[in-house]
Design a protein around this motif. Structure first.
Motif, short mmCIF file in Angstrom:
data_model
loop_
_atom_site.label_atom_id
_atom_site.label_comp_id
_atom_site.label_asym_id
_atom_site.label_seq_id
_atom_site.Cartn_x
_atom_site.Cartn_y
_atom_site.Cartn_z
N LEU A 86 0.83 -1.20 0.00
CA LEU A 86 0.00 0.00 0.00
C LEU A 86 0.86 1.26 0.00
O LEU A 86 0.64 2.17 -0.80
CB LEU A 86 -0.92 -0.01 1.22
N LEU B 243 -6.52 -0.88 -2.06
CA LEU B 243 -5.67 -1.18 -0.90
C LEU B 243 -6.11 -0.40 0.33
O LEU B 243 -6.10 -0.93 1.44
CB LEU B 243 -4.21 -0.90 -1.23
N ARG C 170 -9.00 -2.15 1.79
CA ARG C 170 -8.61 -3.38 2.48
C ARG C 170 -8.22 -3.11 3.92
O ARG C 170 -8.50 -3.90 4.82
CB ARG C 170 -7.44 -4.04 1.75
#
Length: 146
Positions: A65, A107, A110
């Protein structure tokens, strides 16, 4: 004539009780991050730790990320320096910037850092018993019983 089992989502509602979070080891940034990646880590890690999504086991994914975030900032800087549209049309890195942005958004989601439609519920260490303190509404928020 229909056959088969019950439909998905039918049946009793799941218990409203929340599990408590176990204490986790502190998360340390990898030592070999570049300065740009380290700046992204310092900016994003506190939120991910608070949301309970950055733990020692998820450091490799979080590293990806911050790498993508740093690359996106660098690419946006190159485009800003050259201009978005030149004599030959749109800047050739605009497509790359769009791809980086899409990857970064997935990301961030997530790790529960991305902006969502409604505020994400932050995990708590302890919560009063739902049977005595109140009931949960449609969104799962604990409300007082009147």
């Amino acid at each position: 004539m229909g056959r088969g089992g019950s439909r998905v989502g039918t049946g009793p509602k799941p218990s409203a009780k929340r599990t408590t979070l176990a204490p986790v080891a502190p998360v340390i940034a990898p030592a070999d991050l570049t300065d740009a990646e380290r700046a992204q880590w310092d900016r994003l890690a506190p939120t991910a730790v608070a949301m309970g999504t950055l733990v020692p086991e998820t450091v490799p994914g979080f590293r990806l990320l911050v790498e993508v975030a740093a690359e996106r900032v660098a690419t946006a800087g190159i485009i800003a320096g050259h201009g978005r549209i030149g004599s030959g049309g749109a800047h050739p890195l605009l497509t790359h910037l769009r791809q980086l942005t899409q990857r970064l958004e997935s990301l961030l989601a997530r790790y529960r850092i991305a902006a969502m439609g409604r505020p994400a519920e932050v995990p708590t260490k302890s919560e009063p018993d739902a049977g005595t303190a109140g009931k949960r509404d449609f969104y799962g928020t604990l409300r007082a019983v009147r």
